[in-house]
Design a protein around this motif. Structure first.
Motif, PDB file in Angstrom:
ATOM      1  N   PRO A 247       0.797  -1.231   0.000  1.00 53.28           N
ATOM      2  CA  PRO A 247       0.000   0.000   0.000  1.00 53.28           C
ATOM      3  C   PRO A 247       0.831   1.283   0.000  1.00 53.28           C
ATOM      4  O   PRO A 247       0.387   2.300  -0.530  1.00 53.28           O
ATOM      5  CB  PRO A 247      -0.838  -0.118   1.274  1.00 53.28           C
ATOM      6  N   THR A 248       2.022   1.245   0.597  1.00 49.07           N
ATOM      7  CA  THR A 248       2.852   2.455   0.640  1.00 49.07           C
ATOM      8  C   THR A 248       4.264   2.122   0.201  1.00 49.07           C
ATOM      9  O   THR A 248       4.500   1.798  -0.946  1.00 49.07           O
ATOM     10  CB  THR A 248       2.834   3.078   2.053  1.00 49.07           C
ATOM     11  N   ARG A 249       5.213   2.229   1.129  1.00 51.90           N
ATOM     12  CA  ARG A 249       6.602   1.898   0.818  1.00 51.90           C
ATOM     13  C   ARG A 249       7.126   0.910   1.846  1.00 51.90           C
ATOM     14  O   ARG A 249       6.641   0.845   2.979  1.00 51.90           O
ATOM     15  CB  ARG A 249       7.477   3.154   0.818  1.00 51.90           C
ATOM     16  N   ILE A 250       8.119   0.133   1.462  1.00 53.50           N
ATOM     17  CA  ILE A 250       8.807  -0.773   2.380  1.00 53.50           C
ATOM     18  C   ILE A 250      10.046  -0.058   2.890  1.00 53.50           C
ATOM     19  O   ILE A 250      10.929   0.297   2.105  1.00 53.50           O
ATOM     20  CB  ILE A 250       9.182  -2.087   1.675  1.00 53.50           C
TER      21      ILE A 250
ATOM     22  N   GLY B  60      17.319   2.405   1.788  1.00 55.62           N
ATOM     23  CA  GLY B  60      16.342   2.774   2.804  1.00 55.62           C
ATOM     24  C   GLY B  60      14.897   2.457   2.508  1.00 55.62           C
ATOM     25  O   GLY B  60      14.079   2.419   3.428  1.00 55.62           O
ATOM     26  N   GLN B  61      14.534   2.227   1.229  1.00 57.21           N
ATOM     27  CA  GLN B  61      13.138   1.931   0.946  1.00 57.21           C
ATOM     28  C   GLN B  61      12.964   1.241  -0.399  1.00 57.21           C
ATOM     29  O   GLN B  61      13.830   1.292  -1.265  1.00 57.21           O
ATOM     30  CB  GLN B  61      12.312   3.220   0.951  1.00 57.21           C
ATOM     31  N   LEU B  62      11.795   0.579  -0.539  1.00 61.66           N
ATOM     32  CA  LEU B  62      11.372  -0.030  -1.794  1.00 61.66           C
ATOM     33  C   LEU B  62       9.912   0.333  -2.016  1.00 61.66           C
ATOM     34  O   LEU B  62       9.091   0.273  -1.086  1.00 61.66           O
ATOM     35  CB  LEU B  62      11.512  -1.554  -1.739  1.00 61.66           C
TER      36      LEU B  62
ATOM     37  N   GLY C  54       0.126  -8.950   5.513  1.00 62.10           N
ATOM     38  CA  GLY C  54      -1.161  -8.358   5.177  1.00 62.10           C
ATOM     39  C   GLY C  54      -1.419  -8.482   3.682  1.00 62.10           C
ATOM     40  O   GLY C  54      -1.329  -9.548   3.092  1.00 62.10           O
ATOM     41  N   ARG C  55      -1.717  -7.351   3.042  1.00 62.00           N
ATOM     42  CA  ARG C  55      -1.956  -7.351   1.598  1.00 62.00           C
ATOM     43  C   ARG C  55      -0.667  -7.190   0.799  1.00 62.00           C
ATOM     44  O   ARG C  55      -0.688  -7.175  -0.433  1.00 62.00           O
ATOM     45  CB  ARG C  55      -2.926  -6.226   1.243  1.00 62.00           C
ATOM     46  N   SER C  56       0.439  -7.034   1.497  1.00 61.69           N
ATOM     47  CA  SER C  56       1.721  -6.832   0.826  1.00 61.69           C
ATOM     48  C   SER C  56       2.358  -8.169   0.472  1.00 61.69           C
ATOM     49  O   SER C  56       2.385  -9.087   1.296  1.00 61.69           O
ATOM     50  CB  SER C  56       2.675  -6.051   1.739  1.00 61.69           C
ATOM     51  N   LYS C  57       2.854  -8.249  -0.762  1.00 63.44           N
ATOM     52  CA  LYS C  57       3.468  -9.495  -1.214  1.00 63.44           C
ATOM     53  C   LYS C  57       4.608  -9.194  -2.159  1.00 63.44           C
ATOM     54  O   LYS C  57       4.614  -8.159  -2.843  1.00 63.44           O
ATOM     55  CB  LYS C  57       2.441 -10.385  -1.916  1.00 63.44           C
ATOM     56  N   GLY C  58       5.586 -10.087  -2.188  1.00 65.07           N
ATOM     57  CA  GLY C  58       6.709  -9.935  -3.099  1.00 65.07           C
ATOM     58  C   GLY C  58       7.473 -11.225  -3.235  1.00 65.07           C
ATOM     59  O   GLY C  58       7.182 -12.223  -2.559  1.00 65.07           O
TER      60      GLY C  58
END
Length: 540
Positions: free
Chosen positions: A467-470, A494-496, A526-530
């Motif tokens: 939903p946002t950033r990793i 620092g982020q993805l 949650g809804r995050s997947k990779g």
């Protein structure tokens, strides 16, 4: 431990008699019963019992010669089963089943151990020099996944109410022995002439064993869960096993759903050659089937995959073209049996993709404790071969160490085997470790291996959905082989962002594991997947 004493009571009531199929033994020991030529005479006695029972003998252990309940300790029972197994092999037979019951304490309150009934059947252990492909099934709940597989493995048409699905529902009684290693929820095969060998009733252990025994080629289906809340279980089924192919089902009446897209994404991200079966084609008109096929084709093309209609291009083209980029599509109905002969032809001829001739390795998926046998680790052999009697390493333990264990016996689909090779779904009974010390995600390796426990590793990852950033310290669950462990991510830079591909350091939160460069994994929160690939490891 069995609760119903009917088998024990029947054996004692029949009694031990000359020319009968029942034998009473208080215990068997290697020093006494395998020494000075006794093996040959006892094996001959066992053979006589088996022939007297039309291919089946019953050995009651922990009783006196007149059938009195004496009881036997766990270690003595284990040794007795080892000796009985050797006698069975010498007699051209094998132990098919073991049941045990606790013996009531004596007047002094002392533990008297157990009494057991072992069923010995004619025929040696299974020779597994056949090809064996493993297919991971996926798809939304109620799209007919289990019904389709139920009709494939039995050859029975569904009644329109999911009747064949009932064969494949996993119930506690299916793992009563613990040694079945029944990770797959269905199995069928093909004989030397390419004709299907099916089960009449998959709930019967004997039916499954018969399929394994009679087939020159086996097809096992590994179940996954269609409900969205259990996506973790689906990932475990698709990532944690050494699969050869994926089978994604899409119902013609419902079409692709969010869960369909999730499962397709996992299948394609793990680079598994996949077949799409459009199910329930009897429930809708041809126009609706064509509409759903077009939706699936758009999904595949959006994922840079090429759909291939088997109806249009034929089975030969599907077999030649299927790979990580070409996805065959088949119309099916478990009610009319439309498309099932096509799937039969595909599964009978598709090449095995998961073979590996390297050193033996297996990641543990499930563990059991079987009375008289001990700890059992089940999973899919990742590479190499393993034989009964092999000395292995198990680990890593919580402190990162690996423990020496010995293979007591191996079973596949309710049938004992002498060895197992890459791609086989097996249960391995281990000597030298308690079941409580074995957990999912551990690995079994050759004794001379020099494994390194890993708590951290570097990876190249792709964020499929977020939903946002990793950011630094992000905590998903990582699914690698059979490992399912919370981990922290520390991205380079620092982020993805969603859709990004980048490097990150991954650290398991609780335990070290065996991790190797090149292994692929899925992560979710949650809804995050990779998905990701291990690029370098940092030993514990």
């Amino acid at each position: 431990m069995s609760s119903d004493r009917a088998a024990l009571d029947r054996a004692i009531e029949r009694g031990e008699e000359e020319g009968g199929s029942v034998e009473f033994k208080e215990r068997l020991t290697k020093d006494v019963h395998l020494a000075d030529g006794r093996l040959e005479s006892l094996a001959a006695q066992l053979r006589h019992r088996v022939l007297s029972g039309d291919g089946e003998a019953t050995y009651v252990v922990g009783v006196t010669d007149d059938g009195g309940i004496a009881g036997i300790g766990p270690e003595a029972f284990t040794e007795t089963m080892d000796v009985l197994s050797l006698l069975s092999e010498e007699a051209g037979a094998h132990i098919d089943d073991v049941q045990t019951w606790a013996v009531s304490p004596g007047d002094d309150g002392a533990d008297r151990g157990v009494v057991g009934v072992a069923t010995v059947r004619e025929g040696t252990v299974l020779d597994t020099d056949d090809e064996h492909i493993v297919v991971g099934t996926a798809g939304h709940v109620d799209h007919g996944k289990s019904t389709l597989v139920g009709s494939l493995v039995t050859g029975h048409a569904d009644d329109g109410q999911g009747g064949t699905r009932a064969f494949l529902d996993v119930q506690p009684h299916e793992v009563e022995r613990g040694l079945s290693a029944d990770l797959s929820y269905g199995v069928y095969g093909f004989d030397a002439g390419g004709r299907p060998v099916r089960m009449d009733n998959p709930d019967r252990k004997s039916d499954r064993a018969e399929v394994v025994r009679e087939s020159d080629r086996l097809v096992s289906f590994v179940d996954t869960v269609g409900h969205e809340p259990w996506l973790r279980t689906t990932i475990r089924g698709l990532v944690g096993q050494k699969l050869d192919y994926g089978l994604l089902v899409v119902a013609a009446d419902d079409g692709p759903t969010k869960t369909t897209r999730e499962h397709l994404g996992i299948l394609l991200a793990t680079e598994l050659p996949t077949i799409v079966a459009v199910t329930k084609c009897d429930a809708v008109g041809d126009e609706r089937v064509q509409e759903v096929e077009r939706e699936v084709e758009r999904l595949l093309r959006g994922a840079e995959r090429t759909p291939l209609s088997v109806a249009r291009h034929g089975v030969e083209a599907a077999i030649e073209e299927i790979d990580r980029t070409v996805v065959p599509m088949v119309r099916t109905s478990a009610v009319t049996m439309e498309g099932l002969p096509v799937l039969d032809r595909l599964f009978e001829r598709l090449p095995k993709t998961g073979g590996d001739d390297g050193e033996f390795a297996m990641y543990v998926d499930r563990t059991y404790n079987v009375t008289g046998v001990g700890a059992v680790a089940s999973g899919t052999v990742k590479s190499g071969t393993v034989e009964a009697g092999d000395e292995l390493l198990l680990g890593p333990m919580s402190d990162g160490s690996f423990r020496e264990v010995e293979v007591r016996s191996i079973e596949m689909h309710y049938h004992r085997v002498d060895e197992a090779r890459a791609g086989r779904i097996v249960g391995i009974a281990l000597k030298g470790v308690r079941e409580a010390d074995v957990r999912r995600g551990m690995a079994l390796l050759p004794r001379d291996a020099e494994p390194r426990a890993v708590r951290e590793f570097e990876a190249e990852v792709m964020v499929l959905n977020h939903p946002t950033r990793i950011g630094d310290g992000y905590e998903p669950v990582v699914h690698l082989e059979t490992v399912s462990e919370a981990a922290t991510f520390h991205p380079e830079g620092g982020q993805l962002l969603p859709g990004d591909t980048g490097r990150t350091r991954v650290r398991f939160k609780f335990h070290p594991y065996l991790v190797e460069e090149g292994q692929r994994f899925v992560f979710r929160e949650g809804r995050s997947k990779g998905v990701g690939t291990v690029t370098s490891i940092e030993p514990e």
